[in-house]
Design a protein around this motif. Structure first.
Motif, PDB file in Angstrom:
ATOM      1  N   PHE A 130      43.426  29.920  38.409  1.00 19.24           N
ATOM      2  CA  PHE A 130      42.278  30.827  38.268  1.00 19.24           C
ATOM      3  C   PHE A 130      41.986  31.543  39.580  1.00 19.24           C
ATOM      4  O   PHE A 130      41.721  32.750  39.592  1.00 19.24           O
ATOM      5  CB  PHE A 130      41.035  30.071  37.786  1.00 19.24           C
ATOM      6  CG  PHE A 130      40.978  29.907  36.309  1.00 19.24           C
ATOM      7  CD1 PHE A 130      40.597  30.958  35.493  1.00 19.24           C
ATOM      8  CD2 PHE A 130      41.313  28.695  35.726  1.00 19.24           C
ATOM      9  CE1 PHE A 130      40.549  30.813  34.116  1.00 19.24           C
ATOM     10  CE2 PHE A 130      41.266  28.536  34.357  1.00 19.24           C
ATOM     11  CZ  PHE A 130      40.887  29.602  33.543  1.00 19.24           C
ATOM     12  N   LEU A 131      42.046  30.813  40.689  1.00 19.21           N
ATOM     13  CA  LEU A 131      41.799  31.421  41.996  1.00 19.21           C
ATOM     14  C   LEU A 131      42.847  32.497  42.300  1.00 19.21           C
ATOM     15  O   LEU A 131      42.518  33.596  42.762  1.00 19.21           O
ATOM     16  CB  LEU A 131      41.801  30.346  43.083  1.00 19.21           C
ATOM     17  CG  LEU A 131      41.501  30.825  44.490  1.00 19.21           C
ATOM     18  CD1 LEU A 131      40.080  31.400  44.571  1.00 19.21           C
ATOM     19  CD2 LEU A 131      41.643  29.670  45.473  1.00 19.21           C
ATOM     20  N   TYR A 134      42.201  35.524  40.076  1.00 18.05           N
ATOM     21  CA  TYR A 134      41.030  36.256  40.565  1.00 18.05           C
ATOM     22  C   TYR A 134      41.385  37.063  41.811  1.00 18.05           C
ATOM     23  O   TYR A 134      41.035  38.238  41.932  1.00 18.05           O
ATOM     24  CB  TYR A 134      39.876  35.304  40.866  1.00 18.05           C
ATOM     25  CG  TYR A 134      38.658  36.018  41.397  1.00 18.05           C
ATOM     26  CD1 TYR A 134      37.787  36.672  40.531  1.00 18.05           C
ATOM     27  CD2 TYR A 134      38.405  36.072  42.772  1.00 18.05           C
ATOM     28  CE1 TYR A 134      36.681  37.353  41.017  1.00 18.05           C
ATOM     29  CE2 TYR A 134      37.313  36.738  43.262  1.00 18.05           C
ATOM     30  CZ  TYR A 134      36.455  37.380  42.385  1.00 18.05           C
ATOM     31  OH  TYR A 134      35.372  38.060  42.866  1.00 18.05           O
ATOM     32  N   ALA A 135      42.103  36.436  42.750  1.00 16.21           N
ATOM     33  CA  ALA A 135      42.487  37.120  43.989  1.00 16.21           C
ATOM     34  C   ALA A 135      43.380  38.318  43.687  1.00 16.21           C
ATOM     35  O   ALA A 135      43.202  39.401  44.263  1.00 16.21           O
ATOM     36  CB  ALA A 135      43.197  36.142  44.930  1.00 16.21           C
ATOM     37  N   GLY A 137      43.480  40.065  40.858  1.00 15.47           N
ATOM     38  CA  GLY A 137      42.644  41.083  40.226  1.00 15.47           C
ATOM     39  C   GLY A 137      41.771  41.809  41.232  1.00 15.47           C
ATOM     40  O   GLY A 137      41.614  43.035  41.178  1.00 15.47           O
ATOM     41  N   TYR A 138      41.215  41.064  42.164  1.00 15.69           N
ATOM     42  CA  TYR A 138      40.376  41.662  43.207  1.00 15.69           C
ATOM     43  C   TYR A 138      41.212  42.598  44.077  1.00 15.69           C
ATOM     44  O   TYR A 138      40.820  43.721  44.364  1.00 15.69           O
ATOM     45  CB  TYR A 138      39.741  40.556  44.057  1.00 15.69           C
ATOM     46  CG  TYR A 138      38.835  41.065  45.140  1.00 15.69           C
ATOM     47  CD1 TYR A 138      37.520  41.421  44.856  1.00 15.69           C
ATOM     48  CD2 TYR A 138      39.300  41.223  46.444  1.00 15.69           C
ATOM     49  CE1 TYR A 138      36.687  41.911  45.851  1.00 15.69           C
ATOM     50  CE2 TYR A 138      38.485  41.712  47.437  1.00 15.69           C
ATOM     51  CZ  TYR A 138      37.172  42.048  47.136  1.00 15.69           C
ATOM     52  OH  TYR A 138      36.356  42.542  48.118  1.00 15.69           O
TER      53      TYR A 138
END
Length: 159
Positions: A130-131, A134-135, A137-138
């Motif tokens: 997940f991290l 997320y990274a 996507g960011y």
């Protein structure tokens, strides 16, 4: 066909497919990281047979479906090939995926199935997935915003 026009069997089919996939991983032992790590260390080739069997079933299914059906039975979507270009992002993403798989001994689908057989320490690997997602996507959003801003600046300087 839009999501509003999809068959009422669409979501139940997804859940049943996930359940069958998870059960298959659990029964074959592939939801246990130690089995996957044994495969990666050339000590147990059971994973090769599981993956090979899945590839054969998938290949036959795709051949039959695309030859005899015009559209997917539940979604109504047309069968068509989606080609992704082989670029730097594919190599980098695949490398990161491979390193994560090797370190944790489990891929994302099997990680969730592993929870179902009581492997709760795998939550660390899932948190890492997940991290990482997320990274990524960011990073992609920031890169896209920078590109849009540069295009706007370039357009105004041309005027």
């Amino acid at each position: 066909m839009s999501s509003a026009e999809r068959s009422p069997l669409f979501l139940p089919a997804i859940y049943v497919g996930g359940l069958v996939f998870g059960l298959g991983l659990a029964i074959s032992g592939m939801a246990r990281p130690e089995v996957v790590l044994d495969f990666l260390q050339f000590q147990d080739f059971g994973l090769l047979f599981v993956m090979g069997g899945a590839a054969v079933v998938t290949g036959i299914t795709f051949f039959v479906a695309t030859t005899f059906l015009g559209r997917a039975p539940i979604t109504g979507d047309e069968y068509k090939r989606r080609v992704k270009s082989f670029d730097r992002n594919v190599v980098i993403g695949g490398s990161i995926f491979g390193v994560g798989w090797g370190l944790s001994g489990i891929c994302p689908g099997a990680a969730y199935a592993s929870l179902g057989i009581g492997n709760y320490p795998i939550l660390w690997a899932i948190a890492g997935m997940f991290l990482g997602a997320y990274a990524q996507g960011y990073w992609r959003s920031a890169r896209s915003a920078d590109a849009t801003e540069q295009e706007a600046d370039h357009a105004t300087s041309q005027d």
